[in-house]
Design an enzyme around this catalytic site. Sequence first.
Site, PDB file in Angstrom:
ATOM      1  N   LYS A  32       4.379  -0.025  11.068  1.00  0.00           N
ATOM      2  CA  LYS A  32       4.364   1.252  10.378  1.00  0.00           C
ATOM      3  C   LYS A  32       4.073   2.387  11.349  1.00  0.00           C
ATOM      4  CE  LYS A  32       2.962   0.288   5.614  1.00  0.00           C
ATOM      5  NZ  LYS A  32       1.848   0.250   4.663  1.00  0.00           N
ATOM      6  N   ARG A  89       4.631 -12.965   9.381  1.00  0.00           N
ATOM      7  CA  ARG A  89       5.435 -11.804   9.038  1.00  0.00           C
ATOM      8  C   ARG A  89       6.766 -11.863   9.777  1.00  0.00           C
ATOM      9  NH1 ARG A  89       1.603  -7.927  10.668  1.00  0.00           N
ATOM     10  NH2 ARG A  89       2.489  -6.716   8.975  1.00  0.00           N
ATOM     11  N   GLU A 125       0.864  -1.170   0.000  1.00  0.00           N
ATOM     12  CA  GLU A 125       0.000   0.000   0.000  1.00  0.00           C
ATOM     13  C   GLU A 125       0.908   1.229   0.000  1.00  0.00           C
ATOM     14  OE1 GLU A 125      -2.263   0.804   3.528  1.00  0.00           O
ATOM     15  OE2 GLU A 125      -3.572   2.221   2.499  1.00  0.00           O
TER      16      GLU A 125
END
Length: 568
Positions: A274, A264, A37
């Site tokens: 993030k 992950r 994204e």
Amino acid sequence: MTTPDTPAPADFIRAIVAQDLRTNKHGGRVHTRFPPEPNGYLHIGHAKSMCLNFGIANEHEGGLCNLRFDDTNPSTEDVEYVEAVKSDVRWLGFDWGDRLFYASDYFEQLYQYAVQLIKKGKAYVDSLSAEEIRDYRGTLTKPGKESPYRTRSVEDNLDLFQRMRTGEFEDGAHVLRAKINMASPNINLRDPTLYRIRRVAHHRTGDKWCIYPTYDYAHPLSDSIEGITHSLCTLEFEDHRPLYDWVLDETEVECHPQQIEFARLNLSHTMMSKRKLLELVEQGHVTGWDDPRLPTLMGLRRRGYTPAAIRNFCDHIGVAKRDAVVEMALLEHFIREDLNRRAPRVMAVLRPLRVVIDNYPEAQVEKLEAVNNPEDPTMGTRKVPFSRVVYIEQEDFREDPPSKFFRLAPGREVRLRYAYIIKCVGVVKDERTGEVVELHCTYDPETRSGSSQAGRKVKSTVHWVSAAHALQAEVRLYDSLLLQANPSETPEDQDYRASLNPNSLQTLTACRVEPSLASAAPGSRYQFERLGYFCVDAVDSSPHVLVFNRTVPLRDTWAKIEKAQQGR
RNA sequence: UGGGGGAUCGUCUAGUGGUAGGACUCCAGACUCUGGAUCUGGGUACCUAGGUUCGAAUCCUAGUCCCCCAGCCA
């Protein structure tokens, strides 16, 4: 083609791909995608995903991997990020060929599919407020309630949805929802939102749209449109998979990719979220997204990490489903391995201690030959100037040497790398502080490197620079960002800053480096002998003020010995 | 206490009924004009308890612990 002796699949995903190939599930195709994204910068966790997706594609004849921007939320996304992402992907060494896509490319198709769903009675326009929708959703243990708007006619839904598109309504006035099951134990299936009104410009489609699809709706369809065979994502999407499949089943598309989830990457002593990364940047705990302490690709690059080292790392950590925290030591192993092979050696003194060689001719300068890389003879040699006054590392001298300390001390001998054996004959101290400020030594002219008498053994070899010839430099030493190994142990509240390592950056400004570094290109990497791997800072270094970043120190056996001694 | 996942050396990760292997870390030694690199050797693991079986990390049963989900984020 020769008969391949089919090596065991390296991980469960590759095993699935191999199995699908055997059963011809996708007509023999392997097509993956890397779907960032564009709302932030890539970090090493993304590198894992890229290595997986591009890796699997590259491992198969005709395999492909798309780069697709998942740009369905214009309020947080920006072109700035798409350019940065592209550059990071390229830097890491991956090539998406002509397959650069954007979910926003499919907005019209996605809209038409939504109309289809409405016509099938599988989607409806809900006019509940966001808050009401939350209330109606129920909880983890209590089923949800159906919205009163759930039974709107197909005609009304079609009309409303069309008017949503044309911009008749304010943000939040309506939303398009899938009609699935408000009592589902899987909350994702309780009539998830497919479209929301967002009257903001999109970085690619501008003002063309004011309704935007959600991830859960856009992602499966984007995958399908691109003919993706294996849609790899992280564990938290596991319970979205039924929805992923629902969307593809109900829209009756021809291609139905398989979503597979993997864990992950978590790295010890750093953070990957993030949100936290953004906080560090915004609150000034680091200097920016490319701060060399950050696990961002920009940060690692500026720190001196090579793409190959990062790829090797990703290829070795494995792919599995359990939560894991990989030790930073493993990443460091791979950068050392790569740089040991490739980085030219050079001499630099970080904390200079002046050494006067009393019996060396005052005006004499010798150009001594030094090997550029003992691991790679083809890298040749260079000349290093030597003269009467040199600098050595402060820590290479001890007035009162502990046991196992082999370096210089009063009366002791040591070899100056590529030069002579010297003996410490005098120590000059600052009268006030008692600090050692200068050493007097004598050298043995017979022991010059390469000469017949050079074979004489001393306990240790020490690096140095000629005082008259050395260049001044700034060196930035980095240490881990977090004090504790497991990032999940850092508090979620704002007090997580308490776990930040206050010494993650140490700047040394009085460093001296050998003159050959005068022409060092920004970003170029070196081994400072006996110290570690360093690179020329691509942002702050200039011919006038050389700035080096320490990528990673060399393994330091003496440091371990000393630590063990102190522990005793 | 709903649903979805997961538990194997210190850390990652293989092993899918037949000697628990590899990498990193760690420890010891060799070598070394980098206390680097390299080489040699070593240590440490199947979440628990039952069961099936000649044989279980693997199959069965019952537990325990950990992660994720209640955005109109992805």
